[in-house]
Design a protein around this motif. Structure first.
Motif, short mmCIF file in Angstrom:
data_model
loop_
_atom_site.label_atom_id
_atom_site.label_comp_id
_atom_site.label_asym_id
_atom_site.label_seq_id
_atom_site.Cartn_x
_atom_site.Cartn_y
_atom_site.Cartn_z
N ARG A 108 15.28 -34.33 -28.93
CA ARG A 108 14.43 -35.45 -28.78
C ARG A 108 13.93 -36.43 -29.83
O ARG A 108 13.36 -37.55 -29.71
CB ARG A 108 13.06 -35.02 -27.99
CG ARG A 108 13.48 -34.35 -26.65
CD ARG A 108 12.17 -33.72 -26.18
NE ARG A 108 12.42 -32.95 -24.89
CZ ARG A 108 12.82 -33.37 -23.69
NH1 ARG A 108 13.13 -34.86 -23.51
NH2 ARG A 108 13.02 -32.49 -22.72
N LEU A 109 13.80 -35.77 -31.23
CA LEU A 109 13.33 -36.56 -32.27
C LEU A 109 14.13 -36.27 -33.36
O LEU A 109 14.03 -35.63 -34.40
CB LEU A 109 11.90 -36.02 -32.58
CG LEU A 109 10.88 -36.24 -31.60
CD1 LEU A 109 9.60 -35.34 -32.05
CD2 LEU A 109 10.40 -37.41 -31.22
N PRO A 110 15.57 -36.99 -33.40
CA PRO A 110 16.20 -36.79 -34.64
C PRO A 110 15.81 -37.34 -35.83
O PRO A 110 14.85 -38.19 -35.79
CB PRO A 110 17.67 -37.64 -33.93
CG PRO A 110 17.07 -38.62 -33.11
CD PRO A 110 15.87 -37.98 -32.51
N MET A 158 14.81 -20.36 -42.29
CA MET A 158 14.95 -21.37 -41.07
C MET A 158 16.15 -20.81 -40.45
O MET A 158 17.10 -20.71 -41.20
CB MET A 158 14.80 -22.85 -41.52
CG MET A 158 13.91 -23.70 -40.89
SD MET A 158 14.00 -25.28 -41.58
CE MET A 158 13.25 -25.76 -40.21
N ARG A 159 16.18 -21.07 -39.27
CA ARG A 159 17.06 -20.78 -38.42
C ARG A 159 17.27 -22.13 -37.41
O ARG A 159 16.62 -22.97 -37.65
CB ARG A 159 16.84 -19.70 -37.30
CG ARG A 159 16.71 -18.29 -38.15
CD ARG A 159 18.13 -17.78 -38.69
NE ARG A 159 17.88 -16.60 -39.12
CZ ARG A 159 18.64 -15.91 -40.01
NH1 ARG A 159 19.92 -16.33 -39.97
NH2 ARG A 159 18.62 -14.59 -40.58
N MET A 160 18.51 -22.07 -36.86
CA MET A 160 18.90 -23.58 -36.20
C MET A 160 17.83 -23.83 -35.17
O MET A 160 17.35 -24.96 -34.70
CB MET A 160 20.28 -23.32 -35.41
CG MET A 160 21.18 -23.22 -36.43
SD MET A 160 21.18 -25.12 -37.44
CE MET A 160 22.13 -24.67 -39.01
N VAL A 161 17.21 -22.42 -34.38
CA VAL A 161 16.36 -22.87 -33.39
C VAL A 161 14.95 -23.34 -33.82
O VAL A 161 14.44 -24.19 -33.25
CB VAL A 161 16.05 -21.42 -32.67
CG1 VAL A 161 15.40 -20.41 -33.45
CG2 VAL A 161 15.23 -21.74 -31.37
N ASN A 162 14.74 -22.97 -35.15
CA ASN A 162 13.75 -23.84 -35.61
C ASN A 162 13.71 -25.23 -35.95
O ASN A 162 12.80 -25.98 -35.85
CB ASN A 162 13.07 -23.19 -37.11
CG ASN A 162 12.91 -21.51 -36.85
OD1 ASN A 162 13.86 -20.84 -37.53
ND2 ASN A 162 11.77 -21.07 -36.25
N ALA A 163 14.95 -25.63 -36.43
CA ALA A 163 15.22 -26.90 -36.57
C ALA A 163 15.07 -27.60 -35.25
O ALA A 163 14.51 -28.87 -35.18
CB ALA A 163 16.75 -27.14 -37.00
N VAL A 164 15.73 -27.13 -34.25
CA VAL A 164 15.78 -27.83 -32.80
C VAL A 164 14.34 -27.97 -32.42
O VAL A 164 13.99 -29.13 -31.97
CB VAL A 164 16.57 -26.98 -31.72
CG1 VAL A 164 16.31 -27.75 -30.40
CG2 VAL A 164 17.92 -26.77 -32.34
N VAL A 165 13.18 -26.94 -32.46
CA VAL A 165 12.19 -27.18 -32.31
C VAL A 165 11.52 -28.25 -32.98
O VAL A 165 10.56 -29.11 -32.36
CB VAL A 165 11.09 -25.71 -32.27
CG1 VAL A 165 9.99 -26.10 -32.25
CG2 VAL A 165 11.83 -24.80 -31.21
N LEU A 166 11.52 -28.42 -34.35
CA LEU A 166 11.03 -29.48 -35.08
C LEU A 166 11.32 -30.61 -34.80
O LEU A 166 10.48 -31.76 -34.78
CB LEU A 166 11.36 -29.31 -36.67
CG LEU A 166 10.74 -28.39 -37.46
CD1 LEU A 166 11.26 -28.17 -38.81
CD2 LEU A 166 9.24 -28.56 -37.60
N ALA A 167 12.44 -30.67 -34.09
CA ALA A 167 13.08 -32.14 -33.58
C ALA A 167 12.71 -32.36 -32.30
O ALA A 167 13.39 -33.20 -31.40
CB ALA A 167 14.94 -32.12 -33.85
N GLY A 168 11.69 -31.72 -31.67
CA GLY A 168 11.18 -32.20 -30.34
C GLY A 168 11.65 -31.25 -29.23
O GLY A 168 11.56 -31.49 -28.01
N GLY A 169 12.79 -30.36 -29.52
CA GLY A 169 13.56 -29.64 -28.41
C GLY A 169 14.90 -30.29 -27.95
O GLY A 169 15.08 -31.49 -28.23
#
Length: 189
Positions: A123-125, A134-145
């Motif tokens: 959602r927020l690249p 950090m794991r990839m799931v954390n990165a995706v959450v930071l980017a809005g899912g």
């Protein structure tokens, strides 16, 4: 007849014995291409603190510039990009020992890591600050899912390994490193 406490104790002993009996073949392994933060090499965008024991004038915080250089008092321009923290400490120590100080003690600490980037079906690249562990799931959450079209559980990572850009495939549990470029692909159905 066994009482309740004896049964619970026996059950816990069996469970512990069963867990410790896992062979190394059964234990989860990490891919060979995965590089941890201990192997991390400094690069442009990182900020380091250099401390020289009992030498406040030689200590300070430094940004690694776009060419991978830092400028230190007495020493001048020095290449920091591509080095591990321990390598940079040794390089500074050697330079200061060369006619400037007797037995200098140098410590280098990374204050801020360069950002990682995520794009594709999120959602927020954009670029985000790296946080240790950090794991990839954390990165995706930071980017809005994920967006509704995202192919969840499969991520493509462009990472600098031994000076070469390498594309790796990862999942939600893959570690993120500073400077990673993560692409979340679109699903086809």
């Amino acid at each position: 007849m066994l009482n309740r406490r004896q049964c619970l104790f026996g059950l816990s002993v069996c469970l512990l014995a069963g867990r410790s009996g896992l062979s190394s073949a059964q234990a989860p392994t990490q891919p060979q291409t995965e590089i941890g933060i201990g192997e991390y090499r400094l690069g442009p965008g990182d900020r380091v603190r250099v401390q020289v024991f009992n030498e406040a004038d030689l200590s300070g915080d430094y940004d690694i510039d776009g060419t991978g250089q830092i400028s230190l008092p007495l020493i001048g321009q020095m290449t920091a990009g591509g080095q591990r923290v321990s390598d940079l400490e040794a390089t500074i120590l050697k330079a200061l020992s060369n006619g400037y100080l007797k037995n200098p003690r140098v410590t280098v600490v990374v204050l801020t890591y360069r950002p990682f980037y995520i794009y594709g079906e999120v959602r927020l690249p954009g670029g985000y600050a790296y946080v240790n562990g950090m794991r990839m799931v954390n990165a995706v959450v930071l980017a809005g899912g994920y967006t509704p079209r995202a192919r969840q559980g499969r991520l493509l990572i462009t990472r600098l390994i031994d000076g070469k850009k390498t594309e790796l495939e990862g999942n939600d549990d893959t570690p993120v490193l500073p400077g990673d470029i993560i692409r979340v692909p679109e699903r086809f159905f």
